[in-house]
Write an enzyme that holds these catalytic residues in place. Sequence first.
Site, PDB file in Angstrom:
ATOM      1  N   LYS A  22       0.847  -1.208   0.000  1.00 60.26           N
ATOM      2  CA  LYS A  22       0.000   0.000   0.000  1.00 60.26           C
ATOM      3  C   LYS A  22       0.881   1.257   0.000  1.00 60.26           C
ATOM      4  CE  LYS A  22      -1.756   1.568   4.031  1.00 60.26           C
ATOM      5  NZ  LYS A  22      -1.469   2.979   4.342  1.00 60.26           N
ATOM      6  N   ASN A  23       1.897   1.267   0.875  1.00 57.05           N
ATOM      7  CA  ASN A  23       2.681   2.502   1.061  1.00 57.05           C
ATOM      8  C   ASN A  23       3.721   2.722  -0.025  1.00 57.05           C
ATOM      9  OD1 ASN A  23       1.103   2.968   3.224  1.00 57.05           O
ATOM     10  ND2 ASN A  23       2.647   2.434   4.767  1.00 57.05           N
ATOM     11  N   ARG A  92      -5.146  11.200   4.026  1.00 56.13           N
ATOM     12  CA  ARG A  92      -4.139  12.255   4.069  1.00 56.13           C
ATOM     13  C   ARG A  92      -2.964  11.949   3.155  1.00 56.13           C
ATOM     14  NH1 ARG A  92      -0.215  12.014   6.643  1.00 56.13           N
ATOM     15  NH2 ARG A  92      -0.228  14.179   7.282  1.00 56.13           N
ATOM     16  N   CYS A 116      -4.938  12.653  12.209  1.00 56.72           N
ATOM     17  CA  CYS A 116      -5.759  11.434  12.195  1.00 56.72           C
ATOM     18  C   CYS A 116      -5.649  10.832  13.583  1.00 56.72           C
ATOM     19  CB  CYS A 116      -5.250  10.470  11.122  1.00 56.72           C
ATOM     20  SG  CYS A 116      -3.674   9.768  11.553  1.00 56.72           S
ATOM     21  N   ARG A 121       0.026  14.836  12.506  1.00 58.14           N
ATOM     22  CA  ARG A 121       0.487  14.635  11.136  1.00 58.14           C
ATOM     23  C   ARG A 121       0.756  15.936  10.367  1.00 58.14           C
ATOM     24  NH1 ARG A 121      -1.125   9.251   9.935  1.00 58.14           N
ATOM     25  NH2 ARG A 121       0.443   9.234   8.313  1.00 58.14           N
ATOM     26  N   PRO A 122       1.574  16.841  10.889  1.00 58.44           N
ATOM     27  CA  PRO A 122       1.878  18.084  10.168  1.00 58.44           C
ATOM     28  C   PRO A 122       2.611  17.799   8.858  1.00 58.44           C
ATOM     29  CG  PRO A 122       3.252  17.904  12.125  1.00 58.44           C
ATOM     30  CD  PRO A 122       2.303  16.762  12.166  1.00 58.44           C
ATOM     31  N   ILE A 123       2.660  18.811   7.976  1.00 63.97           N
ATOM     32  CA  ILE A 123       3.371  18.629   6.697  1.00 63.97           C
ATOM     33  C   ILE A 123       4.393  19.749   6.483  1.00 63.97           C
ATOM     34  CG2 ILE A 123       1.529  17.322   5.540  1.00 63.97           C
ATOM     35  CD1 ILE A 123       0.739  20.042   4.199  1.00 63.97           C
ATOM     36  N   ASP A 304       4.578   0.754  12.026  1.00 67.32           N
ATOM     37  CA  ASP A 304       3.338   0.129  11.556  1.00 67.32           C
ATOM     38  C   ASP A 304       3.165  -1.296  12.065  1.00 67.32           C
ATOM     39  OD1 ASP A 304       3.389   1.744   8.269  1.00 67.32           O
ATOM     40  OD2 ASP A 304       2.862   2.463  10.268  1.00 67.32           O
ATOM     41  N   VAL A 326       7.760   7.313  16.766  1.00 63.55           N
ATOM     42  CA  VAL A 326       7.435   7.973  15.495  1.00 63.55           C
ATOM     43  C   VAL A 326       6.162   8.809  15.590  1.00 63.55           C
ATOM     44  CG1 VAL A 326       6.899   7.592  13.061  1.00 63.55           C
ATOM     45  CG2 VAL A 326       8.651   6.188  14.188  1.00 63.55           C
ATOM     46  N   ARG A 396      -8.463  -0.585   4.614  1.00 64.40           N
ATOM     47  CA  ARG A 396      -7.573   0.397   3.977  1.00 64.40           C
ATOM     48  C   ARG A 396      -6.234  -0.229   3.631  1.00 64.40           C
ATOM     49  NH1 ARG A 396      -7.693   6.146   6.910  1.00 64.40           N
ATOM     50  NH2 ARG A 396      -6.330   6.474   5.131  1.00 64.40           N
TER      51      ARG A 396
HETATM   52  C1  EPZ Z   1       4.139   7.052   6.080  1.00 68.36           C
HETATM   53  O1  EPZ Z   1       3.386   8.100   6.670  1.00 68.36           O
HETATM   54  C2  EPZ Z   1       3.216   5.845   6.028  1.00 68.36           C
HETATM   55  N1  EPZ Z   1       2.056   6.132   5.193  1.00 68.36           N
HETATM   56  C3  EPZ Z   1       2.747   5.472   7.444  1.00 68.36           C
HETATM   57  O2  EPZ Z   1       1.962   4.293   7.346  1.00 68.36           O
HETATM   58  C4  EPZ Z   1       3.991   5.167   8.292  1.00 68.36           C
HETATM   59  O3  EPZ Z   1       3.587   4.877   9.611  1.00 68.36           O
HETATM   60  C5  EPZ Z   1       4.927   6.381   8.272  1.00 68.36           C
HETATM   61  O4  EPZ Z   1       5.276   6.719   6.911  1.00 68.36           O
HETATM   62  C6  EPZ Z   1       6.217   6.111   9.040  1.00 68.36           C
HETATM   63  O5  EPZ Z   1       6.888   5.034   8.492  1.00 68.36           O
HETATM   64  C7  EPZ Z   1       2.183   6.059   3.841  1.00 68.36           C
HETATM   65  O6  EPZ Z   1       3.248   5.790   3.313  1.00 68.36           O
HETATM   66  C8  EPZ Z   1       0.949   6.331   3.048  1.00 68.36           C
HETATM   67  P1  EPZ Z   1       6.258  10.520   8.135  1.00 68.36           P
HETATM   68  P2  EPZ Z   1       3.978   9.632   6.657  1.00 68.36           P
HETATM   69  O7  EPZ Z   1       6.141  11.742   7.309  1.00 68.36           O
HETATM   70  O8  EPZ Z   1       4.668   9.869   5.373  1.00 68.36           O
HETATM   71  C9  EPZ Z   1       5.977  13.837  11.566  1.00 68.36           C
HETATM   72  C10 EPZ Z   1       0.101   2.907   7.734  1.00 68.36           C
HETATM   73  O9  EPZ Z   1      -0.361   2.401   8.756  1.00 68.36           O
HETATM   74  N2  EPZ Z   1       6.020  14.800  10.461  1.00 68.36           N
HETATM   75  O10 EPZ Z   1       7.521   9.703   8.071  1.00 68.36           O
HETATM   76  O11 EPZ Z   1       2.881  10.541   7.039  1.00 68.36           O
HETATM   77  C11 EPZ Z   1       4.695  13.001  11.577  1.00 68.36           C
HETATM   78  O12 EPZ Z   1       3.668  13.679  12.262  1.00 68.36           O
HETATM   79  C12 EPZ Z   1       0.578   4.349   7.746  1.00 68.36           C
HETATM   80  O13 EPZ Z   1       0.240   2.303   6.632  1.00 68.36           O
HETATM   81  C13 EPZ Z   1       6.123  16.160  10.759  1.00 68.36           C
HETATM   82  O14 EPZ Z   1       6.156  16.561  11.918  1.00 68.36           O
HETATM   83  O15 EPZ Z   1       5.041   9.532   7.846  1.00 68.36           O
HETATM   84  C14 EPZ Z   1       5.123  11.750  12.300  1.00 68.36           C
HETATM   85  O16 EPZ Z   1       5.092  11.961  13.690  1.00 68.36           O
HETATM   86  C15 EPZ Z   1       0.368   5.011   9.094  1.00 68.36           C
HETATM   87  N3  EPZ Z   1       6.181  17.049   9.724  1.00 68.36           N
HETATM   88  C16 EPZ Z   1       6.580  11.566  11.848  1.00 68.36           C
HETATM   89  O17 EPZ Z   1       7.007  12.853  11.361  1.00 68.36           O
HETATM   90  C17 EPZ Z   1       6.159  16.657   8.406  1.00 68.36           C
HETATM   91  O18 EPZ Z   1       6.233  17.509   7.496  1.00 68.36           O
HETATM   92  C18 EPZ Z   1       6.758  10.537  10.722  1.00 68.36           C
HETATM   93  O19 EPZ Z   1       5.929  10.937   9.661  1.00 68.36           O
HETATM   94  C19 EPZ Z   1       6.052  15.275   8.131  1.00 68.36           C
HETATM   95  C20 EPZ Z   1       5.994  14.359   9.168  1.00 68.36           C
END
Ligand code: EPZ
Length: 416
Positions: A22-23, A92, A116, A121-123, A304, A326, A396
């Site tokens: 999926k990811n 998202r 969520c 989940r900030p960006i 995960d 994380v 999902r």
């Molecule tokens: C991806 O999410 C995966 N989703 C998640 O899988 C997975 O848990 C995660 O990576 C970590 O491995 C998909 O690939 C669709 P991150 P992502 O950006 O990209 C913070 C599942 O169950 N952060 O590495 O959103 C964030 O809040 C899902 O399949 C910021 O603060 O993960 C988190 O605490 C759940 N600012 C941490 O970093 C940002 O701009 C890791 O987030 C981006 C992220």
Amino acid sequence: MSKLIITGGKQLEGTITVSGAKNAVLPIIAASLLCAEPIRLEDAPDLLDVNIMNQVISALGAKVVRKGSTLEIQASSIDCIEAPYELVSQMRASIVTMGPVLARQGHVRISHPGGCAIGSRPINWHLKGLEALGADVRMDHGFLDVTAKELKGARIYLDYPSVGATENIMMAAVLAQGTTLIENAAQEPEIVDLATFINEMGGKVRGAGTSIIHIEGVQELHGTTHTVIPDRIEAGSYMLMAAATGGNVLVQNVIADHLKPLIAKMEESGIDISEEGDGIRVIGDGNYTAVDIKTQVHPGFPTDLQAPFMAFLTRAKGTGLITETVFENRFMHVDELKRMRAEIKIEGRSAVVQGIQRLNGAPVTATDLRAGAALILAALTAEGTSEIRGIQHIDRGYEKVEEKLSRIGGNIIRSE
Ligand code: EPZ
């Protein structure tokens, strides 16, 4: 409200086949927007999230047709630069369409994805990367309005190896002028698969899978066919279910290298793991020792698999310590497991799990995708019957879950 009804106690036996990741497929579908020619994606799992991503890119102008596990995509033109709010708010991960649409059109509008269940989940790191490439980012009534007359290669240091930020920046850089360096990049296998796909379209991405990714901008990309890597999280979830039920299961279509942290921890706990062809065989005797895990970015233990591993630990002798580094709120499955008589205590970002003889079946609710997998594992091992609600979360990320588990002896039915 549909639910899964599971009666525990059966040892899982047989072969279970893992679907495409999926990811990996979600960012790859978004990356298809970078190319005007036809794209074929093999082993694309038929999941709720994948269907939503397909709807998002269709709304942006791409044609998407599913033929079994193959997706045929063509984004000959992008006629709309705004990803629909009602779709982005459901998933998202749609945020990774920002990079490719910006690269192709120089303008993208997308609603700021909310948080969520597992965190806010900030960006911010996504946006910082795009600004470094020359984009101008504005908030406009809840929508991010991002424009870039021209994207120019830049050197970008990520404060944290965010998976999504690495993907968005990588895709935006593919058609940029000049070279981009992403330092402290995410190293997950799904990042490597995205880079492989981009290179198959004629992109020039080097170093994916390490902390430094080098992208040389190109003029345009050409069509290709890509086979999505197997889903390491689905695979790990089934490996843990096999062990927890004391079964003997061949989990097929697995890249063992992607699961090293889990395999190490399962072996430490006393489970017999061996590679067999393109699969991993798991043989459990029910006598397990509790171990400690700490979730980390790849190649550390994946967040995960934290929830499924916690459910497994309820069956191990002794006390296990789980630390989640994380996400800030990824212990919601604890209350549900405690309704099944699990003995778990949360202390800050850690949970202390005391192994017990047997869980009790109970009505429980999945709060997020991986919590749902944890509850399925718990129900398969519990004494009696459990009803799991909130299975839209499970759908999902786990393709045909009740079909796959029934085929290896799981007593599980979906009731509408
Ligand atoms: C991806 O999410 C995966 N989703 C998640 O899988 C997975 O848990 C995660 O990576 C970590 O491995 C998909 O690939 C669709 P991150 P992502 O950006 O990209 C913070 C599942 O169950 N952060 O590495 O959103 C964030 O809040 C899902 O399949 C910021 O603060 O993960 C988190 O605490 C759940 N600012 C941490 O970093 C940002 O701009 C890791 O987030 C981006 C992220």
